[in-house]
Design a protein around this motif. Structure first.
Motif, PDB file in Angstrom:
ATOM      1  N   TYR A 164      39.074  47.547  29.253  1.00 42.23           N
ATOM      2  CA  TYR A 164      38.826  46.874  27.976  1.00 42.23           C
ATOM      3  C   TYR A 164      37.315  46.784  27.795  1.00 42.23           C
ATOM      4  O   TYR A 164      36.623  46.179  28.624  1.00 42.23           O
ATOM      5  CB  TYR A 164      39.440  45.477  27.972  1.00 42.23           C
ATOM      6  N   LEU A 165      36.810  47.387  26.738  1.00 42.00           N
ATOM      7  CA  LEU A 165      35.371  47.427  26.473  1.00 42.00           C
ATOM      8  C   LEU A 165      35.043  46.431  25.358  1.00 42.00           C
ATOM      9  O   LEU A 165      35.535  46.562  24.233  1.00 42.00           O
ATOM     10  CB  LEU A 165      34.939  48.828  26.056  1.00 42.00           C
ATOM     11  N   TYR A 166      34.201  45.460  25.675  1.00 42.18           N
ATOM     12  CA  TYR A 166      33.831  44.417  24.720  1.00 42.18           C
ATOM     13  C   TYR A 166      32.383  44.607  24.289  1.00 42.18           C
ATOM     14  O   TYR A 166      31.494  44.807  25.119  1.00 42.18           O
ATOM     15  CB  TYR A 166      33.986  43.040  25.354  1.00 42.18           C
ATOM     16  N   ARG A 167      32.184  44.505  22.972  1.00 39.56           N
ATOM     17  CA  ARG A 167      30.837  44.615  22.402  1.00 39.56           C
ATOM     18  C   ARG A 167      30.665  43.544  21.327  1.00 39.56           C
ATOM     19  O   ARG A 167      31.630  43.193  20.649  1.00 39.56           O
ATOM     20  CB  ARG A 167      30.615  45.994  21.795  1.00 39.56           C
ATOM     21  N   PRO A 168      29.447  43.029  21.130  1.00 37.92           N
ATOM     22  CA  PRO A 168      29.220  42.016  20.084  1.00 37.92           C
ATOM     23  C   PRO A 168      29.606  42.554  18.703  1.00 37.92           C
ATOM     24  O   PRO A 168      29.389  43.732  18.399  1.00 37.92           O
ATOM     25  CB  PRO A 168      27.717  41.754  20.155  1.00 37.92           C
ATOM     26  N   GLY A 169      30.197  41.701  17.889  1.00 41.69           N
ATOM     27  CA  GLY A 169      30.522  42.078  16.526  1.00 41.69           C
ATOM     28  C   GLY A 169      31.821  42.833  16.364  1.00 41.69           C
ATOM     29  O   GLY A 169      32.202  43.155  15.231  1.00 41.69           O
ATOM     30  N   GLN A 170      32.499  43.143  17.462  1.00 41.53           N
ATOM     31  CA  GLN A 170      33.780  43.830  17.376  1.00 41.53           C
ATOM     32  C   GLN A 170      34.897  42.820  17.599  1.00 41.53           C
ATOM     33  O   GLN A 170      34.936  42.158  18.639  1.00 41.53           O
ATOM     34  CB  GLN A 170      33.874  44.952  18.407  1.00 41.53           C
ATOM     35  N   PRO A 171      35.831  42.680  16.638  1.00 42.47           N
ATOM     36  CA  PRO A 171      36.879  41.664  16.770  1.00 42.47           C
ATOM     37  C   PRO A 171      37.856  41.920  17.908  1.00 42.47           C
ATOM     38  O   PRO A 171      38.427  40.988  18.462  1.00 42.47           O
ATOM     39  CB  PRO A 171      37.593  41.715  15.410  1.00 42.47           C
ATOM     40  N   GLU A 172      38.030  43.177  18.287  1.00 47.37           N
ATOM     41  CA  GLU A 172      38.953  43.530  19.365  1.00 47.37           C
ATOM     42  C   GLU A 172      38.261  44.485  20.334  1.00 47.37           C
ATOM     43  O   GLU A 172      37.406  45.287  19.930  1.00 47.37           O
ATOM     44  CB  GLU A 172      40.211  44.208  18.811  1.00 47.37           C
ATOM     45  N   PRO A 173      38.624  44.431  21.606  1.00 53.79           N
ATOM     46  CA  PRO A 173      38.011  45.367  22.554  1.00 53.79           C
ATOM     47  C   PRO A 173      38.542  46.777  22.368  1.00 53.79           C
ATOM     48  O   PRO A 173      39.676  46.976  21.893  1.00 53.79           O
ATOM     49  CB  PRO A 173      38.445  44.806  23.916  1.00 53.79           C
ATOM     50  N   GLU A 174      37.732  47.744  22.727  1.00 51.32           N
ATOM     51  CA  GLU A 174      38.207  49.127  22.799  1.00 51.32           C
ATOM     52  C   GLU A 174      38.985  49.270  24.106  1.00 51.32           C
ATOM     53  O   GLU A 174      38.532  48.819  25.156  1.00 51.32           O
ATOM     54  CB  GLU A 174      37.020  50.081  22.780  1.00 51.32           C
ATOM     55  N   ILE A 175      40.142  49.897  24.044  1.00 52.27           N
ATOM     56  CA  ILE A 175      40.992  50.042  25.226  1.00 52.27           C
ATOM     57  C   ILE A 175      41.018  51.508  25.650  1.00 52.27           C
ATOM     58  O   ILE A 175      41.267  52.397  24.836  1.00 52.27           O
ATOM     59  CB  ILE A 175      42.422  49.543  24.948  1.00 52.27           C
ATOM     60  N   VAL A 176      40.740  51.732  26.933  1.00 52.08           N
ATOM     61  CA  VAL A 176      40.750  53.080  27.492  1.00 52.08           C
ATOM     62  C   VAL A 176      41.796  53.128  28.595  1.00 52.08           C
ATOM     63  O   VAL A 176      41.752  52.325  29.528  1.00 52.08           O
ATOM     64  CB  VAL A 176      39.364  53.463  28.065  1.00 52.08           C
ATOM     65  N   GLN A 177      42.746  54.052  28.495  1.00 49.17           N
ATOM     66  CA  GLN A 177      43.799  54.186  29.495  1.00 49.17           C
ATOM     67  C   GLN A 177      43.451  55.289  30.496  1.00 49.17           C
ATOM     68  O   GLN A 177      42.918  56.330  30.127  1.00 49.17           O
ATOM     69  CB  GLN A 177      45.125  54.521  28.823  1.00 49.17           C
ATOM     70  N   GLY A 178      43.747  55.019  31.757  1.00 50.52           N
ATOM     71  CA  GLY A 178      43.553  56.015  32.798  1.00 50.52           C
ATOM     72  C   GLY A 178      42.232  55.854  33.523  1.00 50.52           C
ATOM     73  O   GLY A 178      41.202  55.561  32.914  1.00 50.52           O
ATOM     74  N   PHE A 179      42.273  56.048  34.841  1.00 50.48           N
ATOM     75  CA  PHE A 179      41.065  55.957  35.649  1.00 50.48           C
ATOM     76  C   PHE A 179      40.535  57.334  36.034  1.00 50.48           C
ATOM     77  O   PHE A 179      39.781  57.466  36.996  1.00 50.48           O
ATOM     78  CB  PHE A 179      41.319  55.102  36.893  1.00 50.48           C
ATOM     79  N   ASP A 180      40.916  58.353  35.268  1.00 50.21           N
ATOM     80  CA  ASP A 180      40.273  59.650  35.413  1.00 50.21           C
ATOM     81  C   ASP A 180      39.065  59.739  34.490  1.00 50.21           C
ATOM     82  O   ASP A 180      38.402  60.775  34.428  1.00 50.21           O
ATOM     83  CB  ASP A 180      41.259  60.784  35.092  1.00 50.21           C
ATOM     84  N   ASN A 181      38.793  58.661  33.762  1.00 53.48           N
ATOM     85  CA  ASN A 181      37.694  58.611  32.808  1.00 53.48           C
ATOM     86  C   ASN A 181      36.403  58.131  33.467  1.00 53.48           C
ATOM     87  O   ASN A 181      36.407  57.535  34.542  1.00 53.48           O
ATOM     88  CB  ASN A 181      38.047  57.677  31.647  1.00 53.48           C
TER      89      ASN A 181
END
Length: 200
Positions: A164-181
């Protein structure tokens, strides 16, 4: 004092604890080095047991990757491990699993401030979920980091391989699936890349 127990966390609440100064809280933590202790903005004390071995392994690999980046970019700021507490603007004292503070913020502190729970919010924080951690509690904690000034916050869940990637000003976190990333430190940590596969 009314303690409550949720997951592997004991929460202590009392008028006496609410009046505890920052220096008194720091000394309380020094008297119990075997525990991980945080304080909420409401002055509740959260006592957590040491992490399990698998979580410790993952945390070491996380901090190792961050340190390698720091070693190549020492002038940009300082990196910190999970034993480090920070006093945030809302009065809470939190300890992320990994963090980075810019040189500008760190060098503005006195040595005495650096020696205790520094009154600064890291620009970059990472929370690594263990098997006993509540996802909802950690997600709320990520929002606390943003409200206090973090510019990039990662919540990593190795068991589901979800980021889950959280950044200021974003209402929801960006979600990234998989640990090959591979995760990018973006503009906050230029050039930093986290290999998620090492956290399996």
């Amino acid at each position: 004092m009314r303690p409550t127990l949720t997951e592997d966390v004991i929460t202590l609440r009392s008028p006496l604890l609410a009046r505890m100064s920052d220096d008194e809280f720091f000394e309380f933590c020094q008297q119990h080095p075997e525990l991980r202790i945080e304080r909420t903005a409401e002055r509740e004390i959260m006592i957590m047991s040491p992490t399990g071995s698998r979580s410790g392994k993952r945390n070491a690999r996380l901090n190792g990757q961050l340190y390698i980046w720091f070693h190549a970019n020492p002038a940009l700021g300082e990196v910190f491990d999970s034993n480090t507490g920070f006093t945030l603007p809302d009065g809470s004292v939190l300890s992320p699993d990994a963090s980075w503070v810019s040189a500008t913020k760190w060098n503005a502190l006195t040595t005495a401030q650096q020696d205790k729970f520094a009154p600064v919010c890291p620009e970059f924080v990472v929370e690594l979920r263990s098997a006993t951690d509540s996802l909802r509690t950690l997600q709320a904690k990520m929002l606390d980091w943003l409200r206090n000034g973090a510019q990039l916050a990662w919540l990593l869940d190795p068991d589901t391989e979800t980021t889950y990637l959280y950044r200021p000003g974003q209402p929801e976190p960006e979600i990234v699936q998989g640990f090959d990333n591979t995760l990018s430190g973006e503009a906050v940590l230029p050039g930093f890349r986290l290999e998620l596969r090492e956290l399996r």
